[in-house]
Scaffold this motif. Structure first.
Motif, PDB file in Angstrom:
ATOM      1  N   GLU A   1     -20.313 -17.031  12.413  1.00  0.00           N
ATOM      2  CA  GLU A   1     -20.445 -17.844  13.620  1.00  0.00           C
ATOM      3  C   GLU A   1     -21.533 -17.357  14.557  1.00  0.00           C
ATOM      4  N   ALA A   2     -21.782 -16.069  14.569  1.00  0.00           N
ATOM      5  CA  ALA A   2     -22.736 -15.556  15.553  1.00  0.00           C
ATOM      6  C   ALA A   2     -23.424 -14.304  15.042  1.00  0.00           C
ATOM      7  N   VAL A   3     -24.661 -14.148  15.467  1.00  0.00           N
ATOM      8  CA  VAL A   3     -25.399 -12.910  15.272  1.00  0.00           C
ATOM      9  C   VAL A   3     -25.824 -12.460  16.664  1.00  0.00           C
ATOM     10  N   LEU A   4     -25.267 -11.357  17.115  1.00  0.00           N
ATOM     11  CA  LEU A   4     -25.549 -10.831  18.454  1.00  0.00           C
ATOM     12  C   LEU A   4     -26.545  -9.692  18.299  1.00  0.00           C
ATOM     13  N   VAL A   5     -27.795 -10.010  18.504  1.00  0.00           N
ATOM     14  CA  VAL A   5     -28.895  -9.095  18.223  1.00  0.00           C
ATOM     15  C   VAL A   5     -28.906  -7.941  19.218  1.00  0.00           C
ATOM     16  N   GLU A   6     -28.847  -6.746  18.663  1.00  0.00           N
ATOM     17  CA  GLU A   6     -28.883  -5.504  19.444  1.00  0.00           C
ATOM     18  C   GLU A   6     -27.993  -5.590  20.677  1.00  0.00           C
ATOM     19  N   ASN A   7     -26.749  -6.021  20.479  1.00  0.00           N
ATOM     20  CA  ASN A   7     -25.848  -6.211  21.613  1.00  0.00           C
ATOM     21  C   ASN A   7     -25.067  -4.963  22.007  1.00  0.00           C
ATOM     22  N   GLU A   8     -25.067  -3.927  21.165  1.00  0.00           N
ATOM     23  CA  GLU A   8     -24.329  -2.712  21.500  1.00  0.00           C
ATOM     24  C   GLU A   8     -25.159  -1.477  21.176  1.00  0.00           C
ATOM     25  N   TRP A   9     -25.064  -0.501  22.073  1.00  0.00           N
ATOM     26  CA  TRP A   9     -25.613   0.826  21.798  1.00  0.00           C
ATOM     27  C   TRP A   9     -24.524   1.525  20.998  1.00  0.00           C
ATOM     28  N   PHE A  10     -24.756   1.724  19.719  1.00  0.00           N
ATOM     29  CA  PHE A  10     -23.719   2.143  18.792  1.00  0.00           C
ATOM     30  C   PHE A  10     -24.199   3.350  17.990  1.00  0.00           C
ATOM     31  N   LYS A  11     -23.560   4.469  18.213  1.00  0.00           N
ATOM     32  CA  LYS A  11     -23.864   5.695  17.475  1.00  0.00           C
ATOM     33  C   LYS A  11     -25.349   6.047  17.544  1.00  0.00           C
ATOM     34  N   GLY A  12     -25.903   5.957  18.754  1.00  0.00           N
ATOM     35  CA  GLY A  12     -27.264   6.404  18.986  1.00  0.00           C
ATOM     36  C   GLY A  12     -28.357   5.406  18.702  1.00  0.00           C
ATOM     37  N   GLU A  13     -27.997   4.140  18.459  1.00  0.00           N
ATOM     38  CA  GLU A  13     -29.021   3.126  18.211  1.00  0.00           C
ATOM     39  C   GLU A  13     -28.478   1.750  18.568  1.00  0.00           C
ATOM     40  N   TRP A  14     -29.381   0.805  18.762  1.00  0.00           N
ATOM     41  CA  TRP A  14     -28.963  -0.558  19.015  1.00  0.00           C
ATOM     42  C   TRP A  14     -28.440  -1.158  17.719  1.00  0.00           C
ATOM     43  N   SER A  15     -27.305  -1.823  17.823  1.00  0.00           N
ATOM     44  CA  SER A  15     -26.665  -2.411  16.660  1.00  0.00           C
ATOM     45  C   SER A  15     -26.552  -3.918  16.838  1.00  0.00           C
ATOM     46  N   THR A  16     -26.817  -4.635  15.767  1.00  0.00           N
ATOM     47  CA  THR A  16     -26.644  -6.082  15.754  1.00  0.00           C
ATOM     48  C   THR A  16     -25.283  -6.394  15.142  1.00  0.00           C
ATOM     49  N   GLU A  17     -24.504  -7.170  15.879  1.00  0.00           N
ATOM     50  CA  GLU A  17     -23.150  -7.507  15.450  1.00  0.00           C
ATOM     51  C   GLU A  17     -23.123  -8.917  14.874  1.00  0.00           C
ATOM     52  N   VAL A  18     -22.383  -9.095  13.792  1.00  0.00           N
ATOM     53  CA  VAL A  18     -22.189 -10.410  13.196  1.00  0.00           C
ATOM     54  C   VAL A  18     -20.706 -10.751  13.318  1.00  0.00           C
ATOM     55  N   VAL A  19     -20.433 -11.962  13.800  1.00  0.00           N
ATOM     56  CA  VAL A  19     -19.060 -12.405  13.986  1.00  0.00           C
ATOM     57  C   VAL A  19     -18.751 -13.485  12.948  1.00  0.00           C
ATOM     58  N   PHE A  20     -17.675 -13.272  12.217  1.00  0.00           N
ATOM     59  CA  PHE A  20     -17.145 -14.245  11.267  1.00  0.00           C
ATOM     60  C   PHE A  20     -15.810 -14.730  11.825  1.00  0.00           C
ATOM     61  N   ALA A  21     -15.378 -15.934  11.451  1.00  0.00           N
ATOM     62  CA  ALA A  21     -14.083 -16.422  11.915  1.00  0.00           C
ATOM     63  C   ALA A  21     -13.554 -17.499  10.983  1.00  0.00           C
ATOM     64  N   ILE A  22     -12.262 -17.717  11.102  1.00  0.00           N
ATOM     65  CA  ILE A  22     -11.587 -18.794  10.373  1.00  0.00           C
ATOM     66  C   ILE A  22     -10.480 -19.335  11.273  1.00  0.00           C
ATOM     67  N   LEU A  23     -10.285 -20.632  11.232  1.00  0.00           N
ATOM     68  CA  LEU A  23      -9.215 -21.281  11.989  1.00  0.00           C
ATOM     69  C   LEU A  23      -7.988 -21.436  11.103  1.00  0.00           C
ATOM     70  N   ASP A  24      -6.833 -21.596  11.735  1.00  0.00           N
ATOM     71  CA  ASP A  24      -5.598 -21.736  10.961  1.00  0.00           C
ATOM     72  C   ASP A  24      -5.666 -22.922  10.001  1.00  0.00           C
ATOM     73  N   ARG A  25      -6.209 -24.051  10.448  1.00  0.00           N
ATOM     74  CA  ARG A  25      -6.273 -25.227   9.562  1.00  0.00           C
ATOM     75  C   ARG A  25      -7.232 -24.999   8.395  1.00  0.00           C
ATOM     76  N   GLU A  26      -8.293 -24.230   8.619  1.00  0.00           N
ATOM     77  CA  GLU A  26      -9.229 -23.930   7.531  1.00  0.00           C
ATOM     78  C   GLU A  26      -8.562 -23.013   6.515  1.00  0.00           C
ATOM     79  N   TRP A  27      -7.813 -22.033   7.024  1.00  0.00           N
ATOM     80  CA  TRP A  27      -7.098 -21.116   6.135  1.00  0.00           C
ATOM     81  C   TRP A  27      -6.077 -21.861   5.284  1.00  0.00           C
ATOM     82  N   ARG A  28      -5.337 -22.762   5.923  1.00  0.00           N
ATOM     83  CA  ARG A  28      -4.332 -23.539   5.182  1.00  0.00           C
ATOM     84  C   ARG A  28      -5.020 -24.431   4.133  1.00  0.00           C
ATOM     85  N   ALA A  29      -6.164 -24.988   4.473  1.00  0.00           N
ATOM     86  CA  ALA A  29      -6.888 -25.855   3.537  1.00  0.00           C
ATOM     87  C   ALA A  29      -7.362 -25.089   2.309  1.00  0.00           C
ATOM     88  N   LEU A  30      -7.556 -23.777   2.460  1.00  0.00           N
ATOM     89  CA  LEU A  30      -7.960 -22.958   1.313  1.00  0.00           C
ATOM     90  C   LEU A  30      -6.809 -22.741   0.333  1.00  0.00           C
TER      91      LEU A  30
END
Length: 189
Positions: free
Chosen positions: A157-186
Motif C-alpha cells: 500500500e505504501a512506500v515511505l521513503v527514508e521515513n525513519e532513522w533506523f540503526k544509524g541510517e535512513w530506512s525506507t518502510e514498505v506497508v502491506f495490508a489486507i482487509l477482512d473481506r479480502e482475506w475471506r475471499a482468499l
C-alpha cells in the motif's frame, strides 16, 4: 478481547505463549545480527531475553485492549523445536486495525514456516478479534519478508521513503495490508 485456546495448530506448527524456559531457543536467533537487521531490536543477550520473558506485558498471551501485542512461540510439530516467534498487535478498536510480525531462525528460512504462522495470526485477528484491516510493515530491503506478506495475500500500500532513522541510517518502510473481506475471499476464512 482475544484469549486464544493454545496451542494454535497449523499443518506443521504449534503456536503457543512464550515461556520462561524459551530463553535458549529465542537466543539462538534473536542474538544473530542477520535476524535483527531489519527489526527494531538489536541482537539480544540471554539476560535481555530472560528479562523480557519475565515481563507479563511483553510475554502476554491475551489481548485485552488496543495498544497491546501478543508475541507467541512457533514450534515445529515434527521436531518439537521452537523456530521463531510471531506477533499480533492490536492497533485500534475504533478502526478495527492490527499488525502482524515475525522473526525466525535462519535454519527455518525458505520453508514456508513464517507464512504459515503469520496466516494463523491473520485468522486470529480477523475471526477472533473481528479486525477489519491488518498490516505488515517492513524495511524495503527485506525482500524475503515482503515475499511472505505477498504470499499471505497482502497488497503493498505504501512506500515511505527514508521515513525513519533506523540503526544509524535512513530506512525506507514498505506497508502491506489486507482487509477482512479480502482475506475471506482468499478462502482463508
Amino acid at each position: 478481547m482475544l484469549k486464544p485456546d493454545f496451542p494454535i495448530e497449523t499443518e506443521r506448527l504449534l503456536i503457543r505463549p512464550l515461556q520462561p524456559d524459551d530463553v535458549e531457543a529465542l537466543h539462538a536467533y534473536q542474538s544473530l545480527p542477520e535476524v535483527c537487521r531489519y527489526i527494531p531490536y538489536e541482537p539480544r543477550t540471554r539476560e535481555q531475553i530472560a528479562e523480557r520473558l519475565a515481563d507479563p506485558e511483553r510475554s502476554r498471551s491475551t489481548l485485552e485492549e488496543p495498544g497491546q501485542a501478543m508475541d507467541l512461540a512457533v514450534v515445529r510439530k515434527d521436531t518439537g523445536r521452537m523456530i521463531g516467534d510471531v506477533l499480533l498487535f492490536w492497533h485500534s478498536a475504533e478502526h478495527r486495525s492490527g499488525e502482524v510480525g515475525y522473526a525466525f531462525h535462519p535454519d527455518a528460512a525458505g520453508q514456508g514456516f513464517a507464512t504459515e504462522a503469520a496466516a494463523a495470526m491473520l485468522q486470529l485477528g480477523f475471526e477472533a478479534l473481528s479486525l477489519h484491516r491488518i498490516c505488515g510493515r517492513i524495511d524495503a530491503r527485506n525482500e524475503p519478508s515482503a515475499a511472505v506478506l505477498r504470499r499471505l495475500g497482502m497488497r503493498q500500500e505504501a512506500v515511505l521513503v527514508e521515513n525513519e532513522w533506523f540503526k544509524g541510517e535512513w530506512s525506507t518502510e514498505v506497508v502491506f495490508a489486507i482487509l477482512d473481506r479480502e482475506w475471506r475471499a482468499l478462502g482463508e476464512g
